[in-house]
Design a protein around this motif. Sequence first.
Motif, short mmCIF file in Angstrom:
data_model
loop_
_atom_site.label_atom_id
_atom_site.label_comp_id
_atom_site.label_asym_id
_atom_site.label_seq_id
_atom_site.Cartn_x
_atom_site.Cartn_y
_atom_site.Cartn_z
N SER A 69 6.59 8.70 39.50
CA SER A 69 6.42 8.36 38.09
C SER A 69 7.06 7.00 37.80
CB SER A 69 7.02 9.43 37.18
OG SER A 69 8.39 9.57 37.44
N ILE A 70 6.50 6.32 36.82
CA ILE A 70 7.01 5.00 36.43
C ILE A 70 8.27 5.20 35.60
CG2 ILE A 70 6.53 2.92 35.10
CD1 ILE A 70 3.56 3.33 35.72
N GLU A 95 6.47 -2.96 37.79
CA GLU A 95 6.56 -1.54 37.43
C GLU A 95 7.50 -0.89 38.43
OE1 GLU A 95 2.44 -0.62 37.98
OE2 GLU A 95 2.06 -0.65 35.83
N PHE A 96 8.55 -0.25 37.94
CA PHE A 96 9.53 0.41 38.79
C PHE A 96 9.23 1.91 38.81
CE2 PHE A 96 11.56 -3.39 37.11
CZ PHE A 96 12.05 -3.98 38.27
N ASN A 108 12.13 4.58 44.58
CA ASN A 108 12.63 3.32 45.15
C ASN A 108 11.51 2.37 45.55
OD1 ASN A 108 15.28 4.15 44.82
ND2 ASN A 108 15.40 5.02 46.87
N THR A 109 10.44 2.36 44.79
CA THR A 109 9.36 1.40 45.00
C THR A 109 9.08 0.70 43.67
OG1 THR A 109 7.60 2.99 44.53
CG2 THR A 109 8.28 2.76 46.84
N ALA A 110 8.38 -0.43 43.77
CA ALA A 110 7.99 -1.19 42.58
C ALA A 110 6.68 -1.90 42.88
CB ALA A 110 9.07 -2.21 42.21
N ASN A 111 5.87 -2.08 41.86
CA ASN A 111 4.66 -2.89 41.95
C ASN A 111 4.96 -4.25 41.33
OD1 ASN A 111 3.08 -0.98 43.18
ND2 ASN A 111 2.11 -0.26 41.31
N PHE A 112 4.61 -5.32 42.05
CA PHE A 112 4.89 -6.69 41.60
C PHE A 112 3.57 -7.44 41.45
CE2 PHE A 112 5.50 -11.17 42.66
CZ PHE A 112 6.48 -11.52 41.75
N ARG A 113 3.40 -8.14 40.30
CA ARG A 113 2.22 -8.96 40.05
C ARG A 113 2.65 -10.27 39.40
NH1 ARG A 113 0.87 -3.89 37.88
NH2 ARG A 113 -0.91 -2.89 38.84
N LEU A 114 1.92 -11.32 39.69
CA LEU A 114 2.13 -12.59 38.99
C LEU A 114 1.13 -12.77 37.87
CD1 LEU A 114 2.94 -15.00 41.95
CD2 LEU A 114 4.51 -14.10 40.22
#
Length: 127
Positions: free
Chosen positions: A51-52, A69-70, A74-80
């Motif tokens: 879950s976020i 988005e964390f 222990n994962t995150a989505n990264f976007r520019l």
Amino acid sequence: MTSKHLILAAATAVSLTLSACGESEPEVVGGTPDPMARELANAAPVELPPSITASRTYRCRDNSLAYVEFFNNNTANFRLEQGAEPTRLTAESAGGPYTADGITVSGSGSSVTIARPGAASQSCNSN
């Protein structure tokens, strides 16, 4: 007299209808039983997706935006760019930096440090 005959006829019809309920097998309501009930009962437990915990937009020192988005695993989505395909970052331990493909996001609150290939490491604050 006719009302007595009607009442007697109605009572007879109801008793004939109810006499069919005395059968030994139970009535199956809603069709046949689930054909996969046994397989589902023996299936492995389902693991829920992460879950976020936070979804933040950061404004960096060079005035660029970063979207992160964390998740609770222990994962995150990264976007520019908003709506772009995310890069999945992973932290070795809770609170550690999130890394993948040369990208590092340190922190998860309103202020983070982002390092990525071809750009200097910089501090970023959430809007």
